[in-house]
Design a protein around this motif. Structure first.
Motif, PDB file in Angstrom:
ATOM      1  N   MET A 104       0.839  -1.201   0.000  1.00 47.27           N
ATOM      2  CA  MET A 104       0.000   0.000   0.000  1.00 47.27           C
ATOM      3  C   MET A 104       0.868   1.243   0.000  1.00 47.27           C
ATOM      4  O   MET A 104       1.968   1.238   0.534  1.00 47.27           O
ATOM      5  CB  MET A 104      -0.889   0.021   1.233  1.00 47.27           C
ATOM      6  N   SER A 105       0.347   2.289  -0.571  1.00 43.15           N
ATOM      7  CA  SER A 105       1.097   3.537  -0.454  1.00 43.15           C
ATOM      8  C   SER A 105       0.232   4.635   0.149  1.00 43.15           C
ATOM      9  O   SER A 105      -0.970   4.716  -0.095  1.00 43.15           O
ATOM     10  CB  SER A 105       1.652   3.967  -1.812  1.00 43.15           C
ATOM     11  N   ASN A 106       0.897   5.420   0.958  1.00 38.66           N
ATOM     12  CA  ASN A 106       0.274   6.518   1.656  1.00 38.66           C
ATOM     13  C   ASN A 106       0.425   7.772   0.809  1.00 38.66           C
ATOM     14  O   ASN A 106       1.530   8.115   0.434  1.00 38.66           O
ATOM     15  CB  ASN A 106       1.036   6.689   2.979  1.00 38.66           C
ATOM     16  N   ILE A 107      -0.689   8.441   0.508  1.00 37.15           N
ATOM     17  CA  ILE A 107      -0.591   9.621  -0.358  1.00 37.15           C
ATOM     18  C   ILE A 107      -1.393  10.798   0.212  1.00 37.15           C
ATOM     19  O   ILE A 107      -2.205  10.636   1.109  1.00 37.15           O
ATOM     20  CB  ILE A 107      -1.093   9.316  -1.787  1.00 37.15           C
ATOM     21  N   LYS A 108      -1.145  11.965  -0.389  1.00 40.51           N
ATOM     22  CA  LYS A 108      -1.855  13.171   0.050  1.00 40.51           C
ATOM     23  C   LYS A 108      -3.214  13.277  -0.641  1.00 40.51           C
ATOM     24  O   LYS A 108      -3.336  12.973  -1.829  1.00 40.51           O
ATOM     25  CB  LYS A 108      -1.041  14.421  -0.320  1.00 40.51           C
ATOM     26  N   ALA A 109      -4.205  13.743   0.130  1.00 41.45           N
ATOM     27  CA  ALA A 109      -5.544  13.946  -0.431  1.00 41.45           C
ATOM     28  C   ALA A 109      -6.183  15.141   0.277  1.00 41.45           C
ATOM     29  O   ALA A 109      -5.600  15.690   1.220  1.00 41.45           O
ATOM     30  CB  ALA A 109      -6.385  12.699  -0.241  1.00 41.45           C
ATOM     31  N   TYR A 110      -7.364  15.522  -0.204  1.00 43.16           N
ATOM     32  CA  TYR A 110      -8.142  16.555   0.465  1.00 43.16           C
ATOM     33  C   TYR A 110      -9.495  15.963   0.806  1.00 43.16           C
ATOM     34  O   TYR A 110     -10.174  15.412  -0.068  1.00 43.16           O
ATOM     35  CB  TYR A 110      -8.314  17.786  -0.449  1.00 43.16           C
ATOM     36  N   GLY A 111      -9.871  16.052   2.076  1.00 40.45           N
ATOM     37  CA  GLY A 111     -11.124  15.442   2.477  1.00 40.45           C
ATOM     38  C   GLY A 111     -11.760  16.146   3.655  1.00 40.45           C
ATOM     39  O   GLY A 111     -11.168  17.047   4.261  1.00 40.45           O
ATOM     40  N   ALA A 112     -12.997  15.728   3.953  1.00 37.28           N
ATOM     41  CA  ALA A 112     -13.732  16.290   5.088  1.00 37.28           C
ATOM     42  C   ALA A 112     -13.969  15.192   6.111  1.00 37.28           C
ATOM     43  O   ALA A 112     -14.305  14.064   5.749  1.00 37.28           O
ATOM     44  CB  ALA A 112     -15.059  16.863   4.616  1.00 37.28           C
ATOM     45  N   LYS A 113     -13.811  15.524   7.406  1.00 31.42           N
ATOM     46  CA  LYS A 113     -13.935  14.487   8.440  1.00 31.42           C
ATOM     47  C   LYS A 113     -15.380  14.280   8.916  1.00 31.42           C
ATOM     48  O   LYS A 113     -15.706  13.249   9.471  1.00 31.42           O
ATOM     49  CB  LYS A 113     -12.989  14.760   9.607  1.00 31.42           C
ATOM     50  N   ASP A 114     -16.233  15.271   8.683  1.00 35.46           N
ATOM     51  CA  ASP A 114     -17.671  15.084   8.915  1.00 35.46           C
ATOM     52  C   ASP A 114     -18.445  16.097   8.086  1.00 35.46           C
ATOM     53  O   ASP A 114     -17.837  16.917   7.396  1.00 35.46           O
ATOM     54  CB  ASP A 114     -18.028  15.179  10.408  1.00 35.46           C
ATOM     55  N   LYS A 115     -19.767  16.055   8.188  1.00 33.20           N
ATOM     56  CA  LYS A 115     -20.581  16.833   7.251  1.00 33.20           C
ATOM     57  C   LYS A 115     -20.492  18.356   7.447  1.00 33.20           C
ATOM     58  O   LYS A 115     -20.845  19.112   6.555  1.00 33.20           O
ATOM     59  CB  LYS A 115     -22.039  16.368   7.273  1.00 33.20           C
ATOM     60  N   ASP A 116     -20.037  18.768   8.605  1.00 30.63           N
ATOM     61  CA  ASP A 116     -19.929  20.212   8.849  1.00 30.63           C
ATOM     62  C   ASP A 116     -18.506  20.743   8.696  1.00 30.63           C
ATOM     63  O   ASP A 116     -18.267  21.943   8.848  1.00 30.63           O
ATOM     64  CB  ASP A 116     -20.438  20.534  10.259  1.00 30.63           C
ATOM     65  N   ALA A 117     -17.580  19.836   8.413  1.00 33.43           N
ATOM     66  CA  ALA A 117     -16.168  20.236   8.362  1.00 33.43           C
ATOM     67  C   ALA A 117     -15.777  20.777   6.989  1.00 33.43           C
ATOM     68  O   ALA A 117     -16.323  20.386   5.968  1.00 33.43           O
ATOM     69  CB  ALA A 117     -15.288  19.045   8.711  1.00 33.43           C
ATOM     70  N   ASP A 118     -14.806  21.695   6.994  1.00 35.06           N
ATOM     71  CA  ASP A 118     -14.184  22.123   5.742  1.00 35.06           C
ATOM     72  C   ASP A 118     -13.311  20.986   5.228  1.00 35.06           C
ATOM     73  O   ASP A 118     -12.909  20.116   5.995  1.00 35.06           O
ATOM     74  CB  ASP A 118     -13.272  23.330   6.019  1.00 35.06           C
ATOM     75  N   LEU A 119     -12.983  21.043   3.939  1.00 26.06           N
ATOM     76  CA  LEU A 119     -12.035  20.070   3.402  1.00 26.06           C
ATOM     77  C   LEU A 119     -10.620  20.498   3.770  1.00 26.06           C
ATOM     78  O   LEU A 119     -10.295  21.691   3.691  1.00 26.06           O
ATOM     79  CB  LEU A 119     -12.174  19.958   1.880  1.00 26.06           C
ATOM     80  N   LYS A 120      -9.821  19.526   4.173  1.00 26.82           N
ATOM     81  CA  LYS A 120      -8.441  19.775   4.592  1.00 26.82           C
ATOM     82  C   LYS A 120      -7.538  18.684   4.043  1.00 26.82           C
ATOM     83  O   LYS A 120      -8.015  17.626   3.670  1.00 26.82           O
ATOM     84  CB  LYS A 120      -8.351  19.693   6.123  1.00 26.82           C
ATOM     85  N   GLN A 121      -6.250  18.970   4.091  1.00 31.27           N
ATOM     86  CA  GLN A 121      -5.311  17.950   3.628  1.00 31.27           C
ATOM     87  C   GLN A 121      -5.265  16.779   4.607  1.00 31.27           C
ATOM     88  O   GLN A 121      -5.137  16.978   5.816  1.00 31.27           O
ATOM     89  CB  GLN A 121      -3.913  18.554   3.462  1.00 31.27           C
ATOM     90  N   ILE A 122      -5.410  15.568   4.064  1.00 32.30           N
ATOM     91  CA  ILE A 122      -5.321  14.359   4.898  1.00 32.30           C
ATOM     92  C   ILE A 122      -4.468  13.323   4.156  1.00 32.30           C
ATOM     93  O   ILE A 122      -4.164  13.517   2.978  1.00 32.30           O
ATOM     94  CB  ILE A 122      -6.720  13.745   5.205  1.00 32.30           C
ATOM     95  N   ASP A 123      -4.110  12.244   4.842  1.00 33.12           N
ATOM     96  CA  ASP A 123      -3.405  11.139   4.190  1.00 33.12           C
ATOM     97  C   ASP A 123      -4.384   9.999   3.957  1.00 33.12           C
ATOM     98  O   ASP A 123      -5.221   9.716   4.825  1.00 33.12           O
ATOM     99  CB  ASP A 123      -2.258  10.627   5.083  1.00 33.12           C
ATOM    100  N   ILE A 124      -4.286   9.372   2.802  1.00 35.37           N
ATOM    101  CA  ILE A 124      -5.100   8.177   2.529  1.00 35.37           C
ATOM    102  C   ILE A 124      -4.187   7.086   1.971  1.00 35.37           C
ATOM    103  O   ILE A 124      -3.054   7.353   1.591  1.00 35.37           O
ATOM    104  CB  ILE A 124      -6.247   8.453   1.526  1.00 35.37           C
ATOM    105  N   GLU A 125      -4.743   5.874   1.898  1.00 32.65           N
ATOM    106  CA  GLU A 125      -3.959   4.769   1.337  1.00 32.65           C
ATOM    107  C   GLU A 125      -4.518   4.322   0.001  1.00 32.65           C
ATOM    108  O   GLU A 125      -5.732   4.336  -0.210  1.00 32.65           O
ATOM    109  CB  GLU A 125      -3.947   3.599   2.325  1.00 32.65           C
ATOM    110  N   ARG A 126      -3.619   3.965  -0.893  1.00 29.79           N
ATOM    111  CA  ARG A 126      -4.010   3.358  -2.175  1.00 29.79           C
ATOM    112  C   ARG A 126      -3.418   1.974  -2.236  1.00 29.79           C
ATOM    113  O   ARG A 126      -2.287   1.756  -1.754  1.00 29.79           O
ATOM    114  CB  ARG A 126      -3.463   4.190  -3.353  1.00 29.79           C
ATOM    115  N   ARG A 127      -4.130   1.042  -2.872  1.00 26.92           N
ATOM    116  CA  ARG A 127      -3.629  -0.333  -2.964  1.00 26.92           C
ATOM    117  C   ARG A 127      -2.443  -0.438  -3.923  1.00 26.92           C
ATOM    118  O   ARG A 127      -2.254   0.407  -4.782  1.00 26.92           O
ATOM    119  CB  ARG A 127      -4.752  -1.273  -3.413  1.00 26.92           C
ATOM    120  N   GLU A 128      -1.688  -1.521  -3.771  1.00 25.42           N
ATOM    121  CA  GLU A 128      -0.621  -1.823  -4.727  1.00 25.42           C
ATOM    122  C   GLU A 128      -1.274  -2.213  -6.044  1.00 25.42           C
ATOM    123  O   GLU A 128      -2.394  -2.720  -6.060  1.00 25.42           O
ATOM    124  CB  GLU A 128       0.232  -2.992  -4.204  1.00 25.42           C
ATOM    125  N   VAL A 129      -0.552  -2.009  -7.123  1.00 31.94           N
ATOM    126  CA  VAL A 129      -1.079  -2.331  -8.455  1.00 31.94           C
ATOM    127  C   VAL A 129      -1.219  -3.845  -8.618  1.00 31.94           C
ATOM    128  O   VAL A 129      -0.244  -4.584  -8.472  1.00 31.94           O
ATOM    129  CB  VAL A 129      -0.139  -1.750  -9.538  1.00 31.94           C
TER     130      VAL A 129
END
Ligand SMILES: [Zn+2]
Ligand SMILES: [Zn+2]
Length: 350
Positions: free
Chosen positions: A1-26
């Protein structure tokens, strides 16, 4: 897996912020894509704010993805490193049910997997969309982008483009047909361009006279102001197809009067209860109201090829990912011509 940068919201009232997410191996059939551009669709905002319920967080929206192939699995045959590709609203489906076998993955009976907030078969949890540095998608759901088009203006074709192209094709719009496009936003502006490219006589139907000039620039032959009773009467029983892109509940009866006998109005915008419809509006003239949802993968590729041939792209305003929250406010206020596209370089260099 690789850890990458993304932009997301943690709940319905939150602004979008930079977070880390995982992507699967090819895996064997996977394509790994470096995301260069991602369009901002109204559905992104509805999902972040949980307007349709069933919210899953953190949510990383984005389903109008354009990028470059970084790596392909051993069984991938249609793509190679460096190719310009796209990913739209779906990243998977069962591939076995009747709609899937008919290239209508969007109606998969077992549920198509949305590009974001779908069920992630590989890592568990839910899928993360295009507001991220990279994505891994099975080859079947990766689209090839014509090299002659402006890549950043292609992004909105992956949702707004196919949403309007599919019904125009399904109802066989051809040279000389009179097509009405109701509502001038992200969907409406693509509806005008595509119907015009198919050779139809396009009438923009809107409540706001100030949209007339722009509609003509986009390819409309005529503009009909729906509040003008006299003008509406002149166009009675004259349309071969109406593409209704209005995103909210409204009275559809006045539009049904515009249809020819046996003609159809297709709803592509409002996913909510509509105001009551009078049976007589349909009975008098054997008219139809129908709906349409994006398009299958095969048809999405056909749409991209059509756009390549006819040089059709979206009108876009570029933003950096750091301005996404302001952009959302502007989309909600219909203050964009006609689609925001995020330059994902702004995330990579953040
Ligand atoms: Zn969308
Ligand atoms: Zn299926």
């Amino acid at each position: 897996m690789s850890n990458i940068k993304a932009y997301g919201a943690k709940d319905k009232d939150a602004d979008l912020k930079q977070i880390d997410i995982e992507r699967r191996e090819v895996k064997d059939k996977d394509v790994k894509i470096q995301i260069t551009y991602c369009g901002v669709c109204h559905s992104d905002i509805h999902t972040v704010r949980n307007d349709w319920g069933g919210g899953k967080y953190p949510v990383v929206p984005g389903h109008e993805i354009v990028g470059k192939v970084m790596e392909v699995g051993s069984k991938v045959s249609n793509f190679k490193e460096g190719d310009l590709v796209g990913v739209g609203c779906m990243v998977d489906s069962c591939r076995e049910c009747d709609p899937c076998k008919k290239d209508l993955e969007q109606f998969c009976e077992n549920g198509m997997v949305g590009t974001y907030n779908g069920k992630d078969k590989h890592l568990g949890g839910h899928t993360f969309g295009g507001y991220s540095e990279m994505i891994v998608v099975e080859e079947h759901f990766v689209l090839s982008i014509p090299e002659n088009l402006d890549a950043k203006a292609v992004a909105p074709l992956l949702c707004a483009g196919i949403t309007t192209y599919s019904p125009l094709r399904h109802w066989n719009v051809k040279e000389g047909d009179k097509v009405g496009v109701i509502g001038l936003g992200g969907l409406g502006h693509m509806g005008i361009k595509l119907a015009h490219a198919m050779g139809a006589k396009v009438v923009m139907i809107t409540t706001s006279p100030d949209k007339a000039e722009d509609a003509k620039r986009l390819g409309a032959d005529e503009v009909l102001i729906s509040k003008d009773q006299e003008e509406m009467k002149k166009h009675k029983n004259s349309f071969d197809l109406l593409l209704n892109t209005v995103p909210v509940s409204h009275d559809i009866n006045p539009y049904l009067a515009l249809l020819k006998i046996d003609s159809t109005m297709v709803m592509v915008g409002a996913i909510e209860p509509l105001e009551p419809m009078h049976g007589g509006s349909l009975i008098m003239g054997r008219k139809r109201v129908a709906g349409s949802l994006i398009g299958g993968i095969k048809e999405t590729q056909e749409m991209l090829d059509f756009c390549g041939k006819h040089n059709v792209v979206s009108d876009v305003e570029m933003i950096d990912i750091q301005n996404i929250n302001t952009a959302y406010e502007r989309v909600v206020n219909s203050d964009v011509k006609y689609r925001f596209v995020i330059d994902m370089e702004s995330l990579r260099t953040a």
